[in-house]
Design a protein around this motif. Structure first.
Motif, PDB file in Angstrom:
ATOM      1  N   THR A  65     -13.008  15.399 -11.797  1.00  0.00           N
ATOM      2  CA  THR A  65     -12.179  15.872 -12.905  1.00  0.00           C
ATOM      3  C   THR A  65     -11.188  16.896 -12.378  1.00  0.00           C
ATOM      4  N   VAL A  66      -9.939  16.740 -12.801  1.00  0.00           N
ATOM      5  CA  VAL A  66      -8.918  17.745 -12.541  1.00  0.00           C
ATOM      6  C   VAL A  66      -8.646  18.431 -13.875  1.00  0.00           C
ATOM      7  N   ARG A  67      -9.141  19.646 -14.017  1.00  0.00           N
ATOM      8  CA  ARG A  67      -8.894  20.438 -15.233  1.00  0.00           C
ATOM      9  C   ARG A  67      -7.508  21.045 -15.114  1.00  0.00           C
ATOM     10  N   ILE A  68      -6.624  20.667 -16.027  1.00  0.00           N
ATOM     11  CA  ILE A  68      -5.249  21.150 -15.968  1.00  0.00           C
ATOM     12  C   ILE A  68      -5.193  22.597 -16.444  1.00  0.00           C
ATOM     13  N   ASP A  69      -4.640  23.465 -15.610  1.00  0.00           N
ATOM     14  CA  ASP A  69      -4.452  24.868 -15.978  1.00  0.00           C
ATOM     15  C   ASP A  69      -3.030  25.122 -16.465  1.00  0.00           C
ATOM     16  N   TYR A  70      -2.086  24.392 -15.893  1.00  0.00           N
ATOM     17  CA  TYR A  70      -0.672  24.523 -16.278  1.00  0.00           C
ATOM     18  C   TYR A  70      -0.020  23.152 -16.143  1.00  0.00           C
ATOM     19  N   ALA A  71       0.837  22.819 -17.098  1.00  0.00           N
ATOM     20  CA  ALA A  71       1.591  21.571 -17.006  1.00  0.00           C
ATOM     21  C   ALA A  71       2.970  21.766 -17.609  1.00  0.00           C
ATOM     22  N   LYS A  72       3.933  21.067 -17.018  1.00  0.00           N
ATOM     23  CA  LYS A  72       5.290  21.070 -17.555  1.00  0.00           C
ATOM     24  C   LYS A  72       5.724  19.615 -17.680  1.00  0.00           C
ATOM     25  N   LEU A  73       6.119  19.236 -18.890  1.00  0.00           N
ATOM     26  CA  LEU A  73       6.578  17.880 -19.156  1.00  0.00           C
ATOM     27  C   LEU A  73       8.080  17.909 -19.381  1.00  0.00           C
ATOM     28  N   THR A  74       8.798  17.129 -18.610  1.00  0.00           N
ATOM     29  CA  THR A  74      10.236  16.948 -18.806  1.00  0.00           C
ATOM     30  C   THR A  74      10.422  15.596 -19.484  1.00  0.00           C
ATOM     31  N   ASP A  75      11.198  15.582 -20.580  1.00  0.00           N
ATOM     32  CA  ASP A  75      11.442  14.334 -21.302  1.00  0.00           C
ATOM     33  C   ASP A  75      12.882  14.333 -21.800  1.00  0.00           C
ATOM     34  N   ASN A  76      13.753  13.687 -21.060  1.00  0.00           N
ATOM     35  CA  ASN A  76      15.164  13.649 -21.422  1.00  0.00           C
ATOM     36  C   ASN A  76      15.431  12.854 -22.699  1.00  0.00           C
ATOM     37  N   ARG A  77      14.472  12.083 -23.164  1.00  0.00           N
ATOM     38  CA  ARG A  77      14.654  11.369 -24.434  1.00  0.00           C
ATOM     39  C   ARG A  77      14.688  12.351 -25.598  1.00  0.00           C
ATOM     40  N   LEU A  78      14.123  13.551 -25.395  1.00  0.00           N
ATOM     41  CA  LEU A  78      14.104  14.588 -26.434  1.00  0.00           C
ATOM     42  C   LEU A  78      15.328  15.496 -26.340  1.00  0.00           C
TER      43      LEU A  78
END
Length: 135
Positions: free
Chosen positions: A111-124
Motif C-alpha cells: 500500500t502506498v498511503r498518499i500524504d500529498y497529491a496534486k492533480l492537474t486537469d486542463n479540462r477544468l
C-alpha cells in the motif's frame, strides 16, 4: 480527497513509482487499485526488486499517474508523495477484486498511503490544479 481525484484515477491503471536509497533515485511502473476512502494505492511487486528493496529501506516514495496526450486542453496528471507499507487484508481484497487474474500469481502486495497529491486537469481550465494534503 476530492472526488475529481477519484474520477481521474478510476480511468487509469498504471502509476510510476519513484524510490530513493542512499541518494540514488529509481523508478518503476506498477498496476494499481485505488482506495479513495483511505487515499491509498495498492500495488503488486516482488520484494526482491530494486524499487522494493529501496522502498523497504526508505518507505518515503513519490510518483505520478498521467494521461498521455498531445492535446493541451486534455492534459491530466497527478503527482504524489506517500509512504509504502505491506498491504492490509482489506487492500489485498481490493487489489484482487480489481485484478482477479492476479490471484493465480499471488504477488506480494503493498500500500502506498498518499500524504500529498496534486492533480492537474486542463479540462477544468488551463493549468487547473487541485491539491490533497493528509491531516
Amino acid at each position: 480527497m476530492d472526488e475529481k481525484f477519484h474520477l481521474f484515477l478510476k480511468d487509469h491503471h498504471v502509476l510510476n513509482l519513484t524510490t530513493c536509497k542512499d541518494n540514488q533515485p529509481y523508478a518503476c511502473s506498477c498496476f494499481y487499485a485505488f482506495d479513495l476512502k483511505n487515499a491509498s494505492f495498492v500495488i503488486a511487486s516482488d520484494s526482491k526488486t530494486r524499487h522494493m528493496q529501496d522502498a523497504l529501506a526508505n518507505p518515503l516514495v513519490a510518483g505520478t499517474v498521467t494521461l498521455e496526450t498531445k492535446t493541451v486542453g486534455l492534459i491530466q496528471g497527478m503527482q504524489f508523495t506517500g509512504h509504502l507499507n505491506e498491504a492490509s487484508k482489506a487492500h489485498k481484497r481490493l487489489y484482487y477484486a480489481t485484478y482477479p487474474f492476479a490471484l493465480a500469481m499471488l504477488p506480494e502486495l503493498w500500500t502506498v498511503r498518499i500524504d500529498y497529491a496534486k492533480l492537474t486537469d486542463n479540462r477544468l481550465g488551463f493549468g487547473k490544479k487541485l491539491e490533497f494534503k493528509r491531516n
